[in-house]
Design a protein around this motif. Structure first.
Motif, PDB file in Angstrom:
ATOM      1  N   SER A   1     -24.035  -5.861  18.741  1.00  0.00           N
ATOM      2  CA  SER A   1     -23.082  -4.786  18.512  1.00  0.00           C
ATOM      3  C   SER A   1     -22.241  -4.570  19.766  1.00  0.00           C
ATOM      4  CB  SER A   1     -23.826  -3.504  18.156  1.00  0.00           C
ATOM      5  OG  SER A   1     -22.948  -2.415  18.071  1.00  0.00           O
ATOM      6  N   SER A   2     -20.961  -4.307  19.586  1.00  0.00           N
ATOM      7  CA  SER A   2     -20.060  -4.208  20.733  1.00  0.00           C
ATOM      8  C   SER A   2     -20.456  -3.093  21.695  1.00  0.00           C
ATOM      9  CB  SER A   2     -18.625  -3.997  20.257  1.00  0.00           C
ATOM     10  OG  SER A   2     -18.513  -2.788  19.532  1.00  0.00           O
TER      11      SER A   2
ATOM     12  N   VAL B   1     -14.102 -15.490  18.327  1.00  0.00           N
ATOM     13  CA  VAL B   1     -13.276 -14.651  19.195  1.00  0.00           C
ATOM     14  C   VAL B   1     -12.582 -13.567  18.376  1.00  0.00           C
ATOM     15  CG1 VAL B   1     -11.261 -14.614  20.711  1.00  0.00           C
ATOM     16  CG2 VAL B   1     -12.943 -16.444  20.919  1.00  0.00           C
ATOM     17  N   GLN B   2     -12.031 -13.945  17.225  1.00  0.00           N
ATOM     18  CA  GLN B   2     -11.370 -12.966  16.371  1.00  0.00           C
ATOM     19  C   GLN B   2     -12.331 -11.853  15.969  1.00  0.00           C
ATOM     20  OE1 GLN B   2     -10.056 -15.694  13.325  1.00  0.00           O
ATOM     21  NE2 GLN B   2      -7.943 -15.698  14.091  1.00  0.00           N
ATOM     22  N   LYS B   3     -13.528 -12.237  15.558  1.00  0.00           N
ATOM     23  CA  LYS B   3     -14.528 -11.266  15.131  1.00  0.00           C
ATOM     24  C   LYS B   3     -14.909 -10.333  16.280  1.00  0.00           C
ATOM     25  CE  LYS B   3     -19.308 -10.970  13.479  1.00  0.00           C
ATOM     26  NZ  LYS B   3     -20.521 -11.746  13.082  1.00  0.00           N
ATOM     27  N   ARG B   4     -15.132 -10.905  17.457  1.00  0.00           N
ATOM     28  CA  ARG B   4     -15.546 -10.102  18.601  1.00  0.00           C
ATOM     29  C   ARG B   4     -14.441  -9.161  19.061  1.00  0.00           C
ATOM     30  NH1 ARG B   4     -20.413  -8.937  19.948  1.00  0.00           N
ATOM     31  NH2 ARG B   4     -19.393  -7.182  18.919  1.00  0.00           N
TER      32      ARG B   4
ATOM     33  N   ARG C   1     -11.545  -4.264  25.646  1.00  0.00           N
ATOM     34  CA  ARG C   1     -10.440  -5.227  25.592  1.00  0.00           C
ATOM     35  C   ARG C   1      -9.715  -5.276  26.934  1.00  0.00           C
ATOM     36  NH1 ARG C   1      -8.595  -6.607  20.245  1.00  0.00           N
ATOM     37  NH2 ARG C   1      -6.907  -7.709  21.312  1.00  0.00           N
ATOM     38  N   LYS C   2      -9.532  -4.110  27.543  1.00  0.00           N
ATOM     39  CA  LYS C   2      -8.876  -4.056  28.847  1.00  0.00           C
ATOM     40  C   LYS C   2      -9.720  -4.755  29.904  1.00  0.00           C
ATOM     41  CE  LYS C   2      -6.786  -0.856  32.167  1.00  0.00           C
ATOM     42  NZ  LYS C   2      -6.487   0.567  32.476  1.00  0.00           N
ATOM     43  N   PHE C   3     -11.053  -4.599  29.827  1.00  0.00           N
ATOM     44  CA  PHE C   3     -11.947  -5.261  30.775  1.00  0.00           C
ATOM     45  C   PHE C   3     -11.804  -6.775  30.667  1.00  0.00           C
ATOM     46  CE2 PHE C   3     -15.903  -7.264  32.013  1.00  0.00           C
ATOM     47  CZ  PHE C   3     -16.191  -6.651  33.221  1.00  0.00           C
ATOM     48  N   ILE C   4     -11.759  -7.287  29.440  1.00  0.00           N
ATOM     49  CA  ILE C   4     -11.604  -8.730  29.223  1.00  0.00           C
ATOM     50  C   ILE C   4     -10.259  -9.201  29.753  1.00  0.00           C
ATOM     51  CG2 ILE C   4     -11.216 -10.448  27.402  1.00  0.00           C
ATOM     52  CD1 ILE C   4     -13.494  -9.205  25.861  1.00  0.00           C
TER      53      ILE C   4
END
Length: 226
Positions: free
Chosen positions: A27-28, A53-56, A65-68
Motif C-alpha cells: 500500500s502506498s 509504474v502506472q499502477k504505482r 510523487r514530488k519525492f520521486i
C-alpha cells in the motif's frame, strides 16, 4: 538506499532479492522514502513494467510523487555539463534547421501562433494509450540543438525526427519500451514541425541525463491516432 543509474549489475541484484514485488504490491501509505527510491531504481534498470509504474504512480500521494520527482532530479544534477564546443555545435544546428525550413510553412494549414515562431505547429505530444494507431514509426534521424526546443542556449536538447503525417498534430502520440523513460516523462514531450509532414520531438533533458542518445532513440516511437 542511494539512487543508482547506469549500473546493469543492479538489475540482477533487484531480481534476486525480488524487491520489486513488495514495492509494487505494498500500500502506498506504507512505503518508506528508501522504498520510493528503490522504485525509481527498479524503473531505471527496467526491472518492473510500464504497467507497474502506472499502477504505482496512480496510487501515490502528491507528496510521494514530488519525492520521486526530486529523486530523478538528483540524476540531472550529476549529469555531464555541456561543453562550450557542444553548445556551439548545437547553435549551428539551430541555424541550419531553421535556414533549411525557412518559408516552408507559408502554404500549409498551420497554427498562427506557431508560425510567428517559425514553425507550422508546436505543441505537447501526449503519451500513447492502448488503442490502435494508423501509423507507428521509429525515429528516422536525431540531432542535438541548443535553442530550438526551449530557447535556452545553456543546455543541449536531443531531438528525434519521425516520418509521420502531422496535418493534425493533436492526433500524435509517443510511446516507449523503456520503463525509466516512461517514469521520467510520461506526461508528454514537446513537439514541432515546419510543415504538415513529419514530427520533431524534443527529449526532456532529464531523460538524456540518464540514458545515452542511442538508447533513447531505440526505445521511443511515434504514433498517429485515427
Amino acid at each position: 538506499m542511494t539512487l543508482i543509474v547506469g549500473f546493469s549489475n543492479y538489475a540482477s541484484i533487484f531480481a534476486e532479492e525480488n524487491i520489486h514485488k513488495s514495492i509494487i504490491e505494498k500500500s502506498s501509505d506504507q512505503l518508506t522514502d528508501d522504498e520510493l527510491i528503490t522504485f525509481v531504481n527498479l524503473a531505471i534498470v527496467n526491472q518492473i513494467t510500464v504497467e507497474d509504474v502506472q499502477k504505482r504512480l496512480n496510487d501515490l500521494s502528491q507528496e510521494q510523487r514530488k519525492f520521486i520527482d526530486n529523486a530523478i532530479n538528483m540524476v540531472v544534477m550529476n549529469a555531464k555539463k555541456n561543453t562550450p564546443e557542444n553548445i556551439e555545435t548545437g547553435l549551428q544546428n539551430d541555424h541550419i534547421i531553421r535556414q533549411n525550413n525557412n518559408g516552408t510553412n507559408a502554404i500549409q494549414a498551420c497554427d498562427p501562433t506557431a508560425q510567428q515562431q517559425g514553425f507550422c505547429w508546436r505543441q505537447l505530444i501526449q503519451y500513447f494509450q492502448a488503442y490502435t494507431s494508423v501509423e507507428d514509426k521509429a525515429p528516422s534521424w536525431r540531432n542535438w540543438y541548443a535553442t530550438i526546443c526551449d530557447n535556452d542556449a545553456n543546455d543541449l536538447d536531443l531531438v528525434l525526427y519521425f516520418d509521420i503525417t502531422s496535418v493534425d498534430p493533436d492526433k500524435l502520440r509517443w510511446s516507449t519500451s523503456s520503463v525509466g523513460i516512461y517514469l521520467i516523462s510520461s506526461n508528454g514531450q514537446n513537439g514541432f514541425n515546419f510543415d504538415n509532414w513529419g514530427a520533431h520531438m524534443c527529449i526532456e533533458t532529464r531523460i538524456t541525463a540518464v540514458y545515452s542518445e542511442a538508447t533513447v532513440a531505440a526505445n521511443i516511437r511515434m504514433h498517429r491516432n485515427p
